[in-house]
Design an enzyme around this catalytic site. Structure first.
Site, PDB file in Angstrom:
ATOM      1  N   LEU A   1       0.804  -1.224   0.000  1.00  0.00           N
ATOM      2  CA  LEU A   1       0.000   0.000   0.000  1.00  0.00           C
ATOM      3  C   LEU A   1       0.836   1.272   0.000  1.00  0.00           C
ATOM      4  O   LEU A   1       0.297   2.353  -0.204  1.00  0.00           O
ATOM      5  CB  LEU A   1      -0.854   0.049   1.285  1.00  0.00           C
ATOM      6  N   THR A   2       2.117   1.163   0.288  1.00  0.00           N
ATOM      7  CA  THR A   2       2.889   2.385   0.498  1.00  0.00           C
ATOM      8  C   THR A   2       3.169   3.088  -0.827  1.00  0.00           C
ATOM      9  O   THR A   2       3.201   2.467  -1.885  1.00  0.00           O
ATOM     10  CB  THR A   2       4.246   2.086   1.181  1.00  0.00           C
ATOM     11  N   CYS A   3       3.374   4.389  -0.725  1.00  0.00           N
ATOM     12  CA  CYS A   3       3.691   5.165  -1.928  1.00  0.00           C
ATOM     13  C   CYS A   3       5.193   5.072  -2.156  1.00  0.00           C
ATOM     14  O   CYS A   3       5.900   6.075  -2.083  1.00  0.00           O
ATOM     15  CB  CYS A   3       3.313   6.618  -1.730  1.00  0.00           C
ATOM     16  N   ASP A   4       5.677   3.906  -2.362  1.00  0.00           N
ATOM     17  CA  ASP A   4       7.122   3.720  -2.451  1.00  0.00           C
ATOM     18  C   ASP A   4       7.393   2.574  -3.404  1.00  0.00           C
ATOM     19  O   ASP A   4       6.844   1.481  -3.228  1.00  0.00           O
ATOM     20  CB  ASP A   4       7.667   3.376  -1.058  1.00  0.00           C
TER      21      ASP A   4
ATOM     22  N   ASN B   1       4.805   5.711   5.687  1.00  0.00           N
ATOM     23  CA  ASN B   1       3.436   6.110   5.293  1.00  0.00           C
ATOM     24  C   ASN B   1       2.450   6.011   6.456  1.00  0.00           C
ATOM     25  O   ASN B   1       1.238   5.995   6.262  1.00  0.00           O
ATOM     26  CB  ASN B   1       2.898   5.241   4.154  1.00  0.00           C
TER      27      ASN B   1
END
Ligand SMILES: Cc1ncc(COP(=O)(O)O)c(C=O)c1O
Length: 709
Positions: A547-550, A597
């Site tokens: 889910l992370t923006c990474d 996050n």
């Protein structure tokens, strides 16, 4: 490249259709403008029938890494044998049923916990503690070794209160103790051993030390705990001596030796002459000299070393233990009051089930072989040197706690399969009219190569065309519609030349950084597989994206050298219910995990084998940290934030806001398990939020903690 003279307006599909090659175009040449038909349902049914739970077990090598605790049952679910090989048929726990109980709606008898979910099995932990002690006990008795084994658990592997308490309780009959590497670890180890430990249990104090640390360790001795201060550096000696004089408490001192034996794997960076920790030969002699001059040489009673985690072979282990045993005998010869040899950690785990020493993911020995090698090496050296056999201590962490928990998480959507998704629509005439000359030439060459069946050249021109068009788009020379048409064309070419079947991406409701940090940090691989539907063929190759923006938040390497994981089609898009389990992650991951996050830890249940209908009882259940909790961890004040926001809205919206603060940060797919009841916000207080009175606001911030069922 020279441009071939072909009809510039030839439709792409026509070009590919003329060179159909069954191997490369299994379904015939891709056709423009005609979406591929969805998978035939009769084929799917047939595939289901051909598959079996046993085939899934073999595919994921469950017996290799999971025995004796995990297996695939006849229902096609992953199940747990809580007592290892001694588990009776009626005692096996179906993991899918545990998840249903933990996450199901309260109205239906579930606990309403949100995912991700960490399931702890204390029976497995007990079995690990007993197996380790039994292995050493057998090695001691079968070789006539003249002393005993008395291990410690290094709490750094998993400091969870219940894990540590369980280990101390299960280890009590074996005088099993704890190892600490910092002041808070020492505090928890002291209180846990004082409350429930065996009075003889060792409390090994490792790590760099200051006066406060050493004073704490000495205080532990004054309390009757069997604490040993292990010198990691020569300079720590004067801290120990000063604190001991000041407090009037005589220390028991250990020394960490820097061995020459070197473990070559990733985990061996602490070993060898250049290792980070320990004393070399000259420093050992210097400490002995100083202790002698202080009349404290009898205080030096333990020799410790640690050649690294995941020691790959018993050959390397014997080498290291043998070297340490020589140092132990030398210390005895020099007059120290030696009693214990502490062989550190390193007892490995077979993450990939290959039982091999080739990678850090496996080890080429069993628990029993490890114990036998340690006992034999110490006994052999001491016998040769005529030194009485010491108590053997190990600091086995990974091997004790890895198996005891399973992380369950959901895949909630997946990228579409190139084979199943409609072919892109490309209007060739439109495409060509928008292209500059160099791009048209690429197109012509691409077509010519396709006609010849020269797929490598085809792919080269497609790539060149795509890059050129991207450059022209950046310059403002190409419209978005033409860029899309070129992308579509290149996708058709990729499928045609057989490069379009990349693994699909499954999006998972998880943070890799929080729950599997070692996969990101050191490339560690854990066994991961669906925990149900294992009687169905997993026909999709997928990678997992969190889910992370990474962009690092993904799992693309899996045990067995795989670049993708066999998975099933999801039940739908944006729905939960497809559960994956990550196994053998009970060591290190929980404490290493961060808050990237602001995704916090998972919900946790503790599941014990019971004689009830489903063979298990949930003895503890707690939701994971809420949004408010993770905000607090970053010094925000959720209560104040809530008040600020509340002033800008009406009561109903304020109630929803309160719910947002109280919920876990992860996605929720099932309305039944969302909302205050399961999210940490008490259901009573949620109703009262609409009233907006001060006292009611107070209530809103009463989060359930450690809900026990
Ligand atoms: C000093 C010490 N003891 C014990 C351990 C635990 O090792 P393992 O988990 O491999 O058993 C470690 C971990 O690296 C360590 O540094």
């Amino acid at each position: 490249m020279p441009a071939l003279a072909v009809d510039a307006a030839a439709p792409v599909a026509h070009a590919f259709a003329s060179c159909v090659d069954a191997a490369r175009f299994p379904g015939g040449a891709p056709m423009l403008m005609v979406p591929t038909a969805a998978a035939d349902s009769t084929t799917t049914t047939a595939t289901k029938q051909e598959w079996s739970a046993d085939l899934s077990s073999a595919l994921y090598n469950v017996d290799g890494w999971g025995a004796p605790y995990f297996f695939v049952n006849d229902d096609g679910d992953v199940a747990v044998r809580p007592h290892g090989a001694a588990t009776l048929a009626g005692q096996e726990i179906d993991l899918a049923k545990v998840v249903a109980k933990a996450t199901g709606p309260r109205a239906a008898g579930g606990l309403g916990l949100p995912l991700p979910l960490l399931v702890r099995f204390p029976d497995v932990l007990r079995h690990r503690v007993e197996s380790l002690n039994a292995a050493f006990d057998y090695a001691v008795r079968s070789t006539g070794y003249g002393s005993r084994y008395q291990g410690v658990y290094p709490v750094k592997c998993n400091q969870d209160r219940h894990v540590v308490e369980d280990i101390v309780e299960f280890g009590e009959p074996f005088r099993f103790g704890l190892e600490a590497g910092s002041k808070p670890e020492l505090l928890l180890a002291m209180s846990c051993l004082a409350a429930r430990g065996n009075p003889d249990a060792l409390l090994v104090c490792n790590g760099y030390k200051d006066d406060a640390y050493v004073s704490l360790a000495l205080t532990a001795r004054a309390m009757g705990l069997n604490a040993v201060v292990v010198l990691e550096q020569e300079e720590e000696l004067h801290i120990v001596v000063d604190a001991s004089r000041r407090l009037g408490i005589r220390p028991v001192i250990g020394m960490r030796a820097k061995l020459r034996t070197k473990h070559a794997g990733h985990f061996g960076s602490t070993s060898g002459e250049k290792g980070k920790f320990g004393l070399n030969a000259a420093q050992i002699l210097s400490v002995v000299g100083k202790l002698k001059s202080l009349g404290m040489l009898d205080c030096l009673q333990l020799l410790h070393f640690h050649i690294g985690s995941q020691i790959p072979t018993t050959a390397l282990l014997s080498d290291g233990v043998g070297e340490a045993a020589q140092i132990y005998c030398e210390l005895a010869r020099l007059g120290a009051g030696m009693r214990v040899i502490d062989v550190g950690g390193g007892l490995g785990i077979d993450y990939d089930g290959t039982h091999s020493a080739q990678t850090d993911m496996s080890v080429a020995y069993s628990l029993e072989e490890y114990a036998a090698a340690v006992v034999a090496a110490v006994g052999r050296v001491c016998d040769r040197r005529n030194v009485p056999h010491p108590v053997i201590c190990s600091e086995s962490g990974r091997a004790l706690v890895s198996h005891h928990s399973v992380l369950v998480f959901e895949a909630f959507s997946a990228s579409s399969a190139s084979a199943a998704s409609p072919h892109p629509m490309v209007d060739t005439a439109f495409l060509l009219e928008g292209l500059a000359d160099d791009c048209r030439a690429d197109y012509r060459n691409l077509m010519a190569a396709a006609m010849r069946g020269d797929y490598d050249t085809c792919a080269l021109y497609a790539d060149q065309l795509k890059r050129r068009c991207a450059d022209q788009f950046k310059e403002g020379l190409l419209a978005l519609e033409h860029l899309a048409a070129v992308d579509g064309l290149c996708e058709i070419v990729a499928r045609g030349v057989g490069c379009g079947d990349a693994p699909r991406t499954y999006h998972v409701n998880l943070s890799v950084f929080t729950s599997l940090p070692d996969t990101w940090a050191i490339g560690q691989q854990f066994p991961i597989l669906p925990i149900q539907r294992l009687r169905e063929r997993p026909a999709v190759d997928g990678v997992l994206s969190d889910l992370t923006c990474d962009s690092d938040g993904k799992l693309t390497r899996f045990i067995g050298g795989r670049d993708s994981l066999p998975l099933h089609e999801l039940p739908g898009h944006g729905v939960g219910g497809y559960y994956l389990g990550m196994f053998l992650g009970g060591a290190y991951q929980e404490a290493l995990g961060g808050l990237h996050n602001l995704f916090g830890g998972p919900s946790v249940v503790r599941v014990a084998q019971s004689d009830g209908p489903h063979c298990f009882a949930v003895t503890r259940a707690a939701p994971g940290p809420s949004c408010a909790d993770v905000l607090r961890a970053m010094q925000h004040e959720p209560e104040v934030m809530f008040q600020v926001l509340k002033q800008r809205t009406d009561d109903a919206t304020a109630a929803a806001l309160a719910g947002a603060f109280g919920a876990m940060p992860y996605l929720v797919f099932d309305a039944d398990v969302s909302g205050g009841e399961c999210s940490g916000m008490s259901s009573d207080s949620e109703g009262s939020a609409a009233g907006a009175a001060e006292e009611e606001d107070e209530e809103e911030w009463e989060f359930m903690r450690g809900l026990t069922v």
